[in-house]
Scaffold this active site. Structure first.
Site, PDB file in Angstrom:
ATOM      1  N   ARG A  47      29.499  21.646  34.046  1.00 40.42           N
ATOM      2  CA  ARG A  47      30.755  22.372  34.276  1.00 40.42           C
ATOM      3  C   ARG A  47      31.186  23.099  33.001  1.00 40.42           C
ATOM      4  NH1 ARG A  47      34.991  19.608  33.696  1.00 40.42           N
ATOM      5  NH2 ARG A  47      34.269  17.799  34.854  1.00 40.42           N
ATOM      6  N   TYR A  99      42.425  44.269  46.733  1.00 43.97           N
ATOM      7  CA  TYR A  99      41.642  43.455  47.677  1.00 43.97           C
ATOM      8  C   TYR A  99      42.533  42.420  48.386  1.00 43.97           C
ATOM      9  CZ  TYR A  99      37.970  40.312  49.278  1.00 43.97           C
ATOM     10  OH  TYR A  99      37.146  39.527  50.046  1.00 43.97           O
ATOM     11  N   ASP A 171      39.872  45.036  38.159  1.00 46.59           N
ATOM     12  CA  ASP A 171      38.815  44.567  39.058  1.00 46.59           C
ATOM     13  C   ASP A 171      37.798  45.694  39.166  1.00 46.59           C
ATOM     14  OD1 ASP A 171      37.187  44.033  41.271  1.00 46.59           O
ATOM     15  OD2 ASP A 171      38.777  42.988  42.364  1.00 46.59           O
ATOM     16  N   LYS A 196      28.989  41.572  45.201  1.00 48.48           N
ATOM     17  CA  LYS A 196      28.791  42.944  45.647  1.00 48.48           C
ATOM     18  C   LYS A 196      27.701  43.626  44.802  1.00 48.48           C
ATOM     19  CE  LYS A 196      32.322  41.663  48.151  1.00 48.48           C
ATOM     20  NZ  LYS A 196      33.700  41.914  47.784  1.00 48.48           N
TER      21      LYS A 196
HETATM   22  C1  LIG Z   1      34.884  41.054  47.614  1.00 51.48           C
HETATM   23  C2  LIG Z   1      35.901  41.406  46.612  1.00 51.48           C
HETATM   24  C3  LIG Z   1      36.612  40.410  45.920  1.00 51.48           C
HETATM   25  C4  LIG Z   1      36.438  38.936  46.213  1.00 51.48           C
HETATM   26  O1  LIG Z   1      35.191  38.464  45.822  1.00 51.48           O
HETATM   27  P1  LIG Z   1      34.412  37.272  46.549  1.00 51.48           P
HETATM   28  O2  LIG Z   1      33.096  37.258  45.850  1.00 51.48           O
HETATM   29  O3  LIG Z   1      34.317  37.622  48.002  1.00 51.48           O
HETATM   30  O4  LIG Z   1      35.199  36.029  46.342  1.00 51.48           O
HETATM   31  C5  LIG Z   1      37.506  40.818  44.942  1.00 51.48           C
HETATM   32  N1  LIG Z   1      37.722  42.117  44.668  1.00 51.48           N
HETATM   33  C6  LIG Z   1      37.074  43.099  45.334  1.00 51.48           C
HETATM   34  C7  LIG Z   1      37.367  44.519  44.993  1.00 51.48           C
HETATM   35  C8  LIG Z   1      36.149  42.790  46.325  1.00 51.48           C
HETATM   36  O5  LIG Z   1      35.525  43.766  46.984  1.00 51.48           O
END
Ligand SMILES: *Cc1c(COP(=O)(O)O)cnc(C)c1O
Length: 381
Positions: A47, A99, A171, A196
């Site tokens: 961890r 998001y 983000d 992603k």
């Molecule tokens: C998918 C997404 C998230 C969340 O991420 P996860 O891996 O699904 O927990 C946060 N911000 C954006 C812009 C996203 O497309």
């Protein structure tokens, strides 16, 4: 200094490599031996640190030009860690189109704990300034929003934040460090859903935080180690492999996206396309030109009023009907009935998300095949 593409493929520093393995091994060890009581060790418990995870964290630090990186088991765990550095009474300005999962974290967890938030259209710099209070500690937003592809300026927003002693948190999921490096433009912290584009193959769930400066790094590490939503070694290794081809994938995503847009522009059944480089007189275009290397592989479009988006997507066969984005395979979704279904319709319409809106995440296939798939689906509605 090593250039970006070399860092993608060769970044990080392989530790403890006794065998000469070219790739960092998957260290499936939850605990580590102390040679002697009292002796300092680099790793003692998974961890707190793991060599496979450390490698992918270091790669992301190099790509995002930060100081420390932290890999999590999901994008949401990463965003939670980034926002966990704030205390009751702190105020944060957030983008009003961020998001949905981030909104849920804000509304259902962070607000009840006493952290205050103002939702603002971060394209409007006057609105951003007006939302700032003496307790404002940060501005949090996405350069490109989902599904309307609104564009906000990291340069200008971080300037406003700095003037008020607040942090800028971006983000960077939609663009990835190949297309934008927010820390270089003035941000203090970058978060990713590495599920992603960084992972890139719809086969892992992962999140990343990259911080600038000693204090922020220590705070985020405290959360990573205390809460423990760490990225597992196997997933870290898979993420590393995804990142190695980020440049090739993003180039193809962009190329295919432009070809699909050219097709959609000529289609009379399309009422509107949302992609920031379409209107070259717009502020959005100017920001994309100035602050990014391209607008990415996600776009959305509206069918002409009266045409049924559900029927359209059910007629597609190559595009996969699925949420998420940034994958090798092309994905399609209807925000009003899928990703944004929970938002009441009047509010959704006010946001500009009509029932006719369709979002595409353009993959790496042959653009001609993608266009043929769209064309066949259009011919049936
Ligand atoms: C998918 C997404 C998230 C969340 O991420 P996860 O891996 O699904 O927990 C946060 N911000 C954006 C812009 C996203 O497309």
């Amino acid at each position: 200094m090593t250039k970006f593409n070399t860092l993608l493929v060769r970044g990080g520093d392989v530790h403890d490599n006794n065998t000469g393995a070219v790739n960092v091994p998957v260290y499936n060890s939850s605990t580590y031996r102390y040679p002697k009581l009292g002796q300092q060790v680099e790793y003692d418990y998974e961890r707190s640190g793991n060599p496979t995870r450390a490698l992918v964290e270091m790669v992301c630090v190099e790509l995002e030009k930060g100081d420390r990186g932290f890999a999590f088991s999901s994008g949401m765990a990463a965003i939670h860690a980034a926002l966990s550095i704030f205390k009751p009474g702190d105020h944060i300005v957030i983008g009003d189109n961020i998001y949905g999962g981030t909104f849920r974290l804000v509304n259902d967890f962070l607000k009840p704990m006493g952290i205050e938030f103002s939702e603002v259209d971060t394209r409007d710099l006057n609105a951003v300034k007006a939302a700032i209070t003496p307790s404002t500690k940060a501005i949090y937003f996405e350069t490109l929003t989902n599904p309307l592809l609104h564009v906000s300026s990291v340069k200008q927003i971080s300037k406003i934040a700095k003037a008020h002693g607040a942090l800028t948190i971006v983000d960077n999921t939609f663009l990835s460090p190949y297309l934008q490096q927010p820390l270089d433009l003035g941000a203090d912290m970058v978060v990713h859903s590495a599920t992603k584009y960084l992972g890139g193959h719809s086969d892992i769930m992962a999140g990343m935080v990259v911080t600038k400066g000693k204090e922020l790094g220590e705070k985020v590490y405290l959360t990573q180690n205390s809460i423990g939503a760490v990225l597992a070694p196997q997933e870290a290794s898979t993420l590393r492999r995804g990142i190695q081809t980020l440049n090739l994938r993003m180039d193809r995503h962009l190329e295919n996206t432009n070809k699909v847009i050219d097709y959609l522009r000529a289609n009379p059944k399309v009422a509107k396309i949302n992609y920031p480089t379409l209107d070259q007189d717009s502020e959005a275009y100017a920001i994309i030109k100035d602050e990014t290397n391209g607008a990415g592989g996600v776009l959305s479009f509206e069918l002409q009023p009266g045409l049924d988006s559900r029927e359209f997507v059910n007629n597609l066969s190559l595009f996969v009907l699925a949420v998420s984005l940034g994958a090798a395979e092309s994905l399609v979704e209807v925000p009003a009935f899928m990703s944004h279904f929970e938002i009441p319709k009047p509010e959704r319409l006010k946001m500009g998300i009509k029932d006719e809106l369709i979002r595409l995440s353009i993959g790496l296939e042959d653009a001609d095949d993608l266009i043929a798939d769209l064309d066949a689906a259009f011919s049936k509605i």
